[in-house]
Write an enzyme that holds these catalytic residues in place. Structure first.
Site, mmCIF file in Angstrom:
data_model
loop_
_atom_site.group_PDB
_atom_site.id
_atom_site.type_symbol
_atom_site.label_atom_id
_atom_site.label_comp_id
_atom_site.label_asym_id
_atom_site.label_seq_id
_atom_site.Cartn_x
_atom_site.Cartn_y
_atom_site.Cartn_z
ATOM 1 N N MET A 155 0.805 -1.229 0.000
ATOM 2 C CA MET A 155 0.000 0.000 0.000
ATOM 3 C C MET A 155 0.837 1.278 0.000
ATOM 4 O O MET A 155 0.280 2.346 -0.227
ATOM 5 C CB MET A 155 -0.999 0.002 1.156
ATOM 6 C CG MET A 155 -2.248 -0.829 0.889
ATOM 7 S SD MET A 155 -2.973 -0.648 -0.782
ATOM 8 C CE MET A 155 -3.336 1.106 -0.826
ATOM 9 N N ASP A 156 2.120 1.213 0.263
ATOM 10 C CA ASP A 156 2.940 2.399 0.011
ATOM 11 C C ASP A 156 3.089 2.592 -1.489
ATOM 12 O O ASP A 156 2.929 3.694 -2.011
ATOM 13 C CB ASP A 156 4.316 2.263 0.666
ATOM 14 C CG ASP A 156 4.284 2.612 2.140
ATOM 15 O OD1 ASP A 156 3.352 3.324 2.566
ATOM 16 O OD2 ASP A 156 5.188 2.182 2.876
ATOM 17 N N HIS A 157 3.401 1.506 -2.183
ATOM 18 C CA HIS A 157 3.423 1.590 -3.651
ATOM 19 C C HIS A 157 2.082 2.093 -4.170
ATOM 20 O O HIS A 157 2.008 3.046 -4.936
ATOM 21 C CB HIS A 157 3.636 0.199 -4.258
ATOM 22 C CG HIS A 157 5.057 -0.259 -4.285
ATOM 23 N ND1 HIS A 157 5.960 0.179 -5.219
ATOM 24 C CD2 HIS A 157 5.723 -1.129 -3.508
ATOM 25 C CE1 HIS A 157 7.131 -0.417 -5.021
ATOM 26 N NE2 HIS A 157 7.019 -1.214 -3.980
#
Lengths: 401, 411
Positions: free
Chosen positions: B173-175
């Protein structure tokens, strides 16, 4: 219509792989016309289904990924029908397709054919491996794509505890979704290029490449150290074995313990909280005051002792109390929620995140996830539910005459 | 050099850690001039993050930082210094986009909320990426990638029945929040091109994660399905939807080698069976998808026994040659050293870096035929572009630059 893309007229030839790309544009105002064969998009056969009825209008997967689109039925093998689709494409300024490489060329619906008289056309092909290369025609589904692309090898379990555990498939079409996120990068970049120059172009979006660069430190560990990271239970794959991150609370839910204080003020606040609950009086010892020694990824004795204390505390607490208590102390901890549980948190409702699905066959109000981003001037908007098969064929055909 | 899609777009990049920098990496890859604003007293911890080249972090020798900040510029600026704050405002005035991923209240506390940004630059596109968004009762709560994955349901959905959640072994979820933010910025740029109007984009990393669980949310809302209560969910490597069998990862010879195989229709099953064990084709237990699902364990046993005796790459080639979806669970090393598909598409690049030497990179997705994104340079060393940006972007004279340098503004 209120989105930033209301000038985009999109023709979509997509099933499961490419349908999210069209949704992301349609939800922001684009007019996305989904061209479906007479028996319907293959995505209509993908469950889960509403009330276990497997007809083409009951796929919840299809309902979700085709909001705001219109459906136009065409039989590409029928010359009159194909002529209609070609006319539709001639008026479009964007095509999205997820067919096998070259499949649409047989119908004169490839970029070369369509751009000849439509120079500004942006045409995005989404495929498992791209238009070229030895694997271009290989078959994948979401599982196989995540395996080859790399994400799957990073998800799973500690080898010491579960020596036979396989790499694990992250569920929810996340390979397809990732391909579509990159497809929209290319589409929007090409649209901006066209804004400036008037020129269109072809976009070759390979899911395999999108996944291969979506593995955080997995790739740089090879590029710089020639080392592969190893998967671990419920936490990041790493070059070394790290401390556990997830601990089961008294209510049976797992709590994610993400760090125990990067600075001493957070650490002291956590420590006081644990001690007030009767845990971890030994944590006052000087050796726990070094932030580096506390990092769970470092494998120190101090980190082990801290996590053992945290684990005992969580085991006697409710997951919600631990989550909120930690966040109030500046710690980015979470609860491992099942997908149906997320909707209970009032924070998302404060933000108006969930929207009601305007599906007239439902007997009760049904909520679904809404905007992935809130735009102040041109907001995300749910204008219509996913289309019935061919629902808009006549109204679209009328505009072609 | 050909022109790129985002030529002429300047991004004032106030991001750090991962989600924000992933967003600006996409913009930089497609040609935007991304100017990272950095301060040594609040150094981006990824500059010190592993993998490191060398024993000790220098701020410029993190392989991960280099990986996510290629094609960008860096200026050193103490925005807490009153003169530094003024310089930042001048940079914002000269930018098209501001991106940040601080906690929700930080920009307001700096006097740089959207209302103030709009006063500085009426057409500005301001994108904020935070855990919980800038509204709602818990907006001060914070996330890293794993937090967002846990709170959105994604972690729970990945795991073998009867075992703990496997989740995602990295910050998916950072990506992905970065990808959504980049798409949002480009959509807003298109709107500005048509109307001249800028806007504020308020992104929550957790909401982006929930967006990726849509069918499961609808299943719960419409059918009452509970992943918590259903012992078959999550399904491990068996299929959730569409429900097909076989669908699994099978252990192959060698250390930690696994081959994922699925048959999504009868034709693929027949092709698979004829390779694995011809008598399976006529076994009534496996005659239809429905019966294969019913006898999935027996099916897995038969396929697993075959895979266990074959080199995984050879088995993959054989199966794919017959039209069966089959793929190695590839590591990064497998992809870099062996994957013929990535190689054939010129996926790997080498660029020089002043401290790291020649560095390997992967490429830019997707490929645009006329104006593709381009690999131009390695990540910037800390403050590498300060003087150039002050002169060419902020419009500073040499004299002013030297006097502000002496005041400690550029550090």
């Amino acid at each position: 219509m209120s989105g930033p893309l209301t000038d985009l007229v999109v023709v979509e030839f997509s099933d499961q792989l490419g349908q999210l790309a069209g949704k992301l544009l349609a939800d922001m105002g684009a007019d996305v016309i989904k061209v479906e064969p007479p028996h319907g998009s293959a995505a209509r056969k993908v469950g889960p289904f509403a009330s276990a009825e497997t007809g083409p209008e009951r796929s919840l997967n299809f309902w979700y990924h085709n909001t705001n689109k219109r459906s136009f039925v065409a039989d590409l093998d029928d010359p009159d029908s194909l002529a209609e689709v070609q006319a539709l494409c001639a008026r479009a300024n964007l095509i999205i397709e997820d067919r096998a490489p070259g499949a649409l060329a047989a119908y004169g619906l490839d970029y070369e054919a369509l751009s000849a008289s439509n120079g500004g056309l942006v045409y995005c092909s989404i495929t498992p491996f791209g238009q070229t290369g030895p694997w271009a025609n290989w078959k994948v589904n979401d599982l196989v794509a995540l395996a080859l692309g790399g994400p799957m090898m990073m998800n799973g379990y500690d080898i010491a505890t579960y020596p036979d555990a396989p790499p694990v498939h992250g569920i929810g079409d996340q390979a397809f979704n990732t391909a579509c996120h990159f497809a929209v990068h290319g589409i929007m970049a090409a649209v901006l290029y066209r804004d400036r120059t008037g020129k269109g172009q072809h976009i070759d979006c390979a899911m395999h490449e999108a996944l291969s660069c979506t593995v955080e430190v997995g790739m740089p560990y090879w590029l710089y150290m020639r080392q592969d990271v190893r998967r671990q239970t419920g936490r990041h794959a790493a070059a070394v074995v790290t401390e556990k991150w997830t601990y089961t609370a008294a209510d049976g839910r797992d709590v994610l313990v993400f760090g125990v204080g990067r600075n001493n003020s957070q650490w002291n606040s956590l420590k006081q909280w644990l001690q007030a609950a009767g845990f971890g009086h030994h944590l006052d010892e000087e050796r726990f005051s070094d932030p580096l020694a506390r990092q769970p990824a470092r494998g120190t004795e101090e980190a082990k002792e801290i996590m053992a204390t945290v684990s005992a505390f969580i085991g006697e607490s409710s997951s919600e109390d631990v989550y909120r208590g930690a966040q109030e102390r500046g710690l980015p901890w979470g609860v491992v929620l099942a997908p149906e549980e997320v909707i209970a948190d009032p924070h998302w409702h404060d933000r108006g995140f969930y929207v009601q699905l305007p599906e007239e066959t439902l007997t009760k109000p049904v909520l679904m996830p809404g905007a992935p981003y809130q735009f102040s001037a041109t907001p995300w908007e749910l204008r219509r539910r996913a289309p019935r098969l061919g629902e808009h064929t006549e109204e679209i055909r009328a505009t072609l005459r | 050099m050909n022109d790129m899609p985002l030529d002429g777009i300047r991004v004032c990049d106030l991001t750090w850690i991962i989600a924000g920098p992933v967003c600006t990496r996409v913009l930089a890859d497609f040609g935007a001039e991304v100017i990272r604003v950095e301060h040594e007293q609040a150094l981006d911890s990824i500059r010190m993050g592993r993998p490191l080249v060398g024993e000790t972090p220098t701020g410029n020798n993190s392989g991960f930082f280099n990986y996510i900040s290629r094609n960008k510029k860096s200026i050193a600026l103490n925005a807490r210094h009153p003169d530094g704050h003024d310089v930042l405002r001048r940079l914002i005035a000269a930018s098209d986009v501001v991106v940040e991923n601080f906690s929700a209240s930080v920009m307001d506390s700096w006097g740089l909320g959207y209302d103030q940004l709009r006063e500085i630059n009426p057409g500005i596109i301001y994108c904020s990426v935070s855990g919980f968004g800038h509204s709602g009762r818990d907006k001060e709560f914070t996330t890293w990638g794993p937090t967002a994955q846990a709170l959105s349901g994604l972690t729970y959905m990945s795991g073998v029945p009867g075992m703990p959640s496997a989740g995602w072994g990295y910050s998916f979820m950072d990506h992905t929040a970065g990808y959504y933010a980049a798409n949002a910025v480009m959509m807003a740029l298109h709107h500005r091109n048509r109307t001249g109007e800028g806007q504020w984009i308020d992104m929550s990393q957790v909401e982006a994660g929930i967006v990726l669980t849509g069918p499961a949310v609808l299943d719960a809302q419409v059918n009452g399905t509970s992943w918590r209560a259903d012992p078959g969910l999550p399904p491990g490597n068996h299929a959730w939807e569409p429900k097909v069998a076989p669908h699994n990862a099978y252990r192959a010879p060698g250390e930690d080698r696994w081959l994922a195989i699925a048959a999504t229709n009868d034709a693929e099953w027949t092709a698979l069976a004829s390779i694995v064990e011809p008598h399976l084709e006529s076994d009534p237990r496996f005659a239809s998808n429905e019966s294969r699902l019913e006898h999935e364990l027996a099916l897995d046993e038969a396929i697993g026994a075959w895979v266990a005796e074959h080199d995984a790459y050879d088995a993959m080639e054989l199966l794919q040659g017959a039209g069966v979806p089959a793929g190695m669970c590839q590591t990064a090393g497998d992809r870099f050293e062996r994957d013929p598909q990535l190689k054939s598409r010129d996926w790997w690049h080498v660029l020089p870096h002043p401290e790291l030497g020649d560095c390997d990179y992967d490429g830019i997705v997707p490929k645009l035929s006329l104006a593709p994104g381009q690999m131009r340079k390695s990540s910037p060393t800390f403050g590498e572009d300060t003087a150039d940006v002050m002169r060419d972007v902020v419009g500073m004279t040499d004299e002013e630059f030297f006097s502000l340098t002496e005041l400690g503004v550029f550090m």
